[in-house]
Design an enzyme around this catalytic site. Structure first.
Site, mmCIF file in Angstrom:
data_model
loop_
_atom_site.group_PDB
_atom_site.id
_atom_site.type_symbol
_atom_site.label_atom_id
_atom_site.label_comp_id
_atom_site.label_asym_id
_atom_site.label_seq_id
_atom_site.Cartn_x
_atom_site.Cartn_y
_atom_site.Cartn_z
ATOM 1 N N SER A 97 11.916 -11.139 -10.438
ATOM 2 C CA SER A 97 12.130 -12.149 -11.430
ATOM 3 C C SER A 97 12.226 -13.659 -10.765
ATOM 4 O O SER A 97 12.631 -13.739 -9.601
ATOM 5 C CB SER A 97 13.266 -11.822 -12.450
ATOM 6 O OG SER A 97 14.453 -12.353 -11.612
ATOM 7 N N ASP A 98 11.919 -14.742 -11.543
ATOM 8 C CA ASP A 98 12.334 -16.092 -11.068
ATOM 9 C C ASP A 98 13.770 -16.114 -11.154
ATOM 10 O O ASP A 98 14.308 -15.296 -11.703
ATOM 11 C CB ASP A 98 11.562 -17.117 -11.715
ATOM 12 C CG ASP A 98 11.360 -18.455 -10.937
ATOM 13 O OD1 ASP A 98 12.026 -18.674 -9.944
ATOM 14 O OD2 ASP A 98 10.341 -19.113 -11.093
#
Length: 649
Positions: A282-283
């Site tokens: 994920s960011d």
């Protein structure tokens, strides 16, 4: 959508394209490790955290990260560039945790590590895949020499809206060029993952982040499947086809579902359709931010992300709390094992499971070398785009030059945003011209911005001190310098962090104090050459009408100053071409070269009622995609075609 995917699958088969080749891993070793792991340790491999300062001094104890590393509750750390710090963290993981599984060390190395290159939008303007790959290779050699094993790069989001600050990180508006860029950057970073200076790349942001509404970060994206697959997906797929080891999610939602929890994106498209076999991260806190999308609490969004196909949770620390979800049947043990295996496979591809300290060697001699700096100077000059020239460039070294503008003596700004280098030693243009023995008179002329607080934020205090004099006093000094000179070089534009993440704008004009400086310089009657520092398309109608020449030098990196001198004085012929359209005004946005005609296309730039045009502006851009002049003139003769018809294939 499924029909389109089926069509593309047939097309891929007919063209001989194949899914990403799987890199060899030691399945036996990984099976043995997984068999020994508790559920909590498996979830720990999915946890990606910032490495706090002080692993060597002990300051990190208060953060709790060290305790988690020792407990096997962390799989990767990012954000530290200090080799001694990383060695301390790795020893902690290998020698003080139960299973001794090494950590991955990630970093945002977007356009250079210690040697900094032109920002990606400028690098794309070279239209040279060899230069793109060379930048990635040098960046990786330097980063890996400091122990970094995972680069969050390339960013390949298609962008057609210059208001979005992160357009500086991509290759522009064209899917084909961006695909070439994506593949070159992956090759330069990863190679075949056999040598000790080849590490993991991470293509981002999957998906469609560059199409966020209104040019604002973190916004929604609503798009037809046809546009997704034809215009926005190709660069991501090119990275997958090039063998990229990891993929990062994007912050935006996609047609109503956050990308980080979007199973259609992460599993059906990325894995089932394209054949991606690496791991998805994920960011920064993108899992946790799904709570604000209205999806549910942290437990619910963590379940959603893992079930969607996200394997590593950056900063939310929601995945490490999913043991209860497994017991409740909301997350399967198979899904946990699969995500854990993907992370372990990445570590094995790097050789870390057998040699956890292989990248933590003392190799300062591989960083910021003369060879690397020479490449940075060459590629910076190759990226500059000559937008206008009324026969004043190249300059003769015999000319007396007034060097004016707040960016003339601000070398620390030339590296742009998201650089990994120590920027304090970046040479300024004033220094480069003085060292070259050129006849130059310097005057600052103006501050960067009117708002002092915003100016400090946009400059990141990089050796930049705001001038306390009045605007009229600074302009008067600049005008006097111009009158005593043959020609004016005006170094103006945006400070480095006026582009990048969280740097969206509603105006694309040169900031007003600098604009007023240019107006005063023009009134002297001396030819004014505009050196434009920027990381996005700008609106330059007045400048195009009034400047004698305009050279877009972007943010050229640690060797930008010498590269600017090379081009301005004719040692290098400018060859860069735009990869984003420059609008006349923000009202034309989005504007890009391959817009469809529609049923009533405007046939001229003049207003014609009931055609697709504006009342108050031409349709045409100020500078189109692919535009760029040089010191050479060209003539086009008659064309001959190899055939009169072109079949669909």
């Amino acid at each position: 959508c499924m029909a389109l995917m089926a069509f593309m699958a047939v097309s891929c088969a007919q063209s001989g394209m194949s899914p990403q080749d799987r890199l060899t891993v030691n399945d036996k070793k990984i099976n043995e490790i997984i068999a020994q792991m508790t559920l909590e340790e498996k979830l720990g491999q999915l946890n990606c955290l910032v490495a706090p300062r002080g692993a060597v001094t002990g300051e990190q104890q208060s953060t709790g990260v060290a305790e988690k590393v020792r407990a096997g509750a962390v799989g990767s750390l990012f954000g530290r560039h200090d080799r001694d710090e990383l060695m301390a963290w790795q020893k902690m993981a290998v020698e003080e945790s139960r299973l001794g599984i090494p950590l991955l060390f990630g970093a945002d190395i977007i356009h250079g590590y210690r040697t900094t290159f032109p920002v990606p939008l400028a690098l794309a303007a070279t239209w040279n895949p060899e230069s793109m790959e060379r930048v990635a290779r040098i960046s990786t050699v330097e980063a890996s020499a400091d122990g970094i094993t995972w680069l969050y790069n390339p960013m390949v989001d298609i962008c057609r809206d210059g208001r979005w600050g992160r357009c500086v990180e991509g290759a522009g508006e064209d899917p084909f060029l961006s695909s070439v860029y994506a593949a070159a950057m992956v090759r330069g970073t990863q190679g075949d993952l056999q040598d000790d200076d080849e590490i993991l790349a991470c293509v981002k942001h999957f998906a469609l982040y560059g199409a966020s509404e209104a040019g604002r970060d973190y916004r929604e994206t609503d798009m037809s499947p046809a546009r997704m697959f034809n215009e926005y997906f190709p660069p991501y797929k090119a990275a997958v086809d090039a063998g990229v080891a990891t993929v990062m999610t994007s912050f935006n939602d996609v047609n109503g579902i956050p990308a980080t929890g979007n199973r259609w994106l992460m599993t059906e498209v990325l894995r089932d359709f394209w054949g991606f076999e690496g791991f998805v991260v994920s960011d920064y806190n993108a899992v946790g931010e799904m709570v604000r999308h209205g999806i549910g609490d942290r437990k619910a969004v963590s379940e959603m992300a893992l079930n969607a196909g996200v394997d590593s949770d950056m900063m939310t620390e929601g995945f490490v709390e999913l043991a209860a979800s497994v017991k409740e049947g909301k997350v399967s043990m198979k899904a946990v094992d699969q995500a854990c295996r993907r992370v372990l496979e990445a570590k094995d591809k790097l050789g870390l499971l057998d040699a956890p300290y292989k990248f933590l060697r003392c190799e300062e001699e591989r960083i910021y070398t003369q060879e690397h700096r020479a490449a940075a100077r060459r590629i910076a000059a190759e990226s500059f785009v000559l937008l206008k020239n009324d026969d004043v460039l190249p300059l003769s070294s015999k000319k007396k030059v007034a060097l004016v503008g707040p960016l003339a003596d601000a070398g620390a700004q030339y590296t742009g945003s998201w650089q990994g280098a120590a920027y304090d030693d970046c040479k300024s243009l004033l220094t480069a011209m003085t060292e070259a023995g050129l006849d130059v008179i310097f005057a600052r002329g103006s501050n960067m911005l009117e708002d002092e607080e915003l100016e400090q934020a946009a400059c990141r205090n990089r050796k930049y001190v705001r001038d306390s004099r009045s605007e009229s006093e600074m302009i008067r000094e600049a005008v006097n310098a111009a009158r005593r000179s043959d020609v004016v070089l005006a170094a103006v534009g945006e400070p480095a962090w006026m582009t990048g993440e969280a740097s969206s704008r509603t105006s694309l004009d040169i900031p007003q104090p600098q604009k007023r400086l240019l107006e005063a310089l023009v009134r002297t009657g001396k030819p004014v050459i505009l050196l434009l520092f920027s990381g996005r398309p700008m609106t330059l109608e007045w400048e195009n009408d009034n400047m004698a020449a305009i050279l877009d030098v972007w943010y050229g990196g640690s060797e930008a100053a010498d590269a600017i001198v090379d081009v301005v004085y004719g040692k290098v012929n400018p060859s860069g071409k735009l990869t984003m359209t420059f609008p006349r005004n923000v009202g034309q946005i989005p504007i890009y070269y391959n817009m469809k005609n529609g049923g009533r296309p405007a046939k001229t730039d003049s207003y014609k009622r009931f055609s697709s045009c504006y009342i108050d502006s031409p349709n045409s851009p100020l500078y189109p995609f692919g535009y760029g002049l040089s010191y050479t003139t060209y003539e086009y003769g008659d064309f001959s075609l190899s055939a009169e018809t072109m079949p669909a294939d």
